[in-house]
Design an enzyme around this catalytic site. Structure first.
Site: not given
Ligand code: PMV
Length: 308
Positions: A101, A103, A147
């Site tokens: 999510l 954080s 993110d």
């Molecule tokens: O686990 P999360 O929500 O931080 O997402 C990782 C998303 C990936 O595509 C698996 C890795 C990335 O850096 O985009």
């Protein structure tokens, strides 16, 4: 006193393939957030209180690779703040840690914004985003940057690595239920394992990532046109491709199944996988019953959120 806040996020489509340059869609989740409060202090030093993680310490007593110390040291270095001011910093986050999510990115963004504002530095969202990406890189190896981007702008984003991010419009709002397995998502490990698969057979995996990228692109058009009901099938397809990448888990699959069986239009894991969260697309009047069935199927927590 200066306050700042940043939301959590979910990836709707395109995780993992986004690391290989395909587009992904992510949206903010305002029901959970990181909040930072800063005030000048009468005692010497920079005192950090983060009660969620049982931390109350002066900056210099933290190891230099502590995530909060990294944000502060890098911020002061970048903006050439010297000597360090005396501050009291309070951090509180309702975003579950390591659950996909966002954080870490939310704490970084809220803290950076609060620091800039408290110390009267003008800093753009673009600079905050770039800074948060550098911090993500310290902890996640090869993050795509999705993110920090969605958390900084707090709007739905269409993200493709190396291209300017695009904020997209939601034609008609829709409802998502998030189900948390309660297991931490080992994102670095799952990203590494997908890398191994790709290294062993690039042709095959490039084609899988192409399929995921097409799903994300189609989903964006549907969302923009208000045809959100059609996203369900795309979610299911995206989940199958993530299973093929070996990043789902029995717990995630069980929640995805439970959501589909109680009338969700589609469901998939969201984020790095192997733990963390799954998401289900639902008609808003079914939100509570799907959330209840997710908890019965083992979800430790559920969040009902609107994409708008
Ligand atoms: O686990 P999360 O929500 O931080 O997402 C990782 C998303 C990936 O595509 C698996 C890795 C990335 O850096 O985009």
């Amino acid at each position: 006193m200066t306050k700042s806040s940043a939301p959590g996020k979910i990836i709707l489509f395109g995780e993992h393939a986004v690391v290989y340059g395909r587009p992904a869609l992510a949206v903010p989740v305002v029901q959970v957030h990181a909040d930072v409060e800063i005030q000048d202090s009468s005692r010497a030093g920079i005192w950090i209180e983060a009660s969620d993680v049982n931390l109350h310490a002066e900056l210099n007593t933290l190891p230099s690779d502590h995530p909060l110390a990294s944000v502060l040291h890098n911020f002061f270095f970048l903006l050439r703040v010297s000597p360090f001011p005396n501050l009291e910093i309070k951090i509180h986050s309702t975003i579950p840690v390591a659950s996909g999510l966002g954080s870490g990115a939310a704490v970084t963004v809220a803290l950076t914004r609060a620091l800039a504002s408290h110390l009267n530095y003008l800093i753009t969202d673009e600079q905050i985003n770039a800074f948060a990406y550098e911090i993500e890189k310290l902890y996640h190896g090869t993050p795509s940057g999705i993110d920090n981007t969605v958390v900084t702008y707090a709007r739905p984003v269409y993200f493709a690595r190396g291209q300017p991010m695009e904020i997209f419009k939601v034609g008609q709002r829709f409802t998502i239920v998030i189900g948390d397995t309660g297991l931490s998502a080992p994102t670095k490990e799952s990203v590494g394992d997908v890398r191994k698969l790709w290294t062993a057979d690039q042709q095959k995996w490039e084609s899988v990532f192409d399929q995921v990228g097409r799903i994300a692109a189609q989903a964006r058009t549907m969302i923009e046109n208000g045809r959100w009901k059609m996203l369900g099938e795309l979610m299911n397809k995206n989940h199958s491709l993530l299973q093929e990448m070996t990043v789902s888990s029995p717990e995630l699959d069980q929640l995805v199944e439970a959501a589909r069986n109680t009338g969700a239009l589609g469901a998939k894991l969201s984020g790095g996988g192997r733990g963390g969260n799954m998401i289900a697309l639902i008609e808003s009047e079914r939100a509570e019953s799907v959330a209840t069935s997710l908890r019965a199927a083992g979800a430790k927590n559920t969040i009902i959120t609107q994409v708008l």
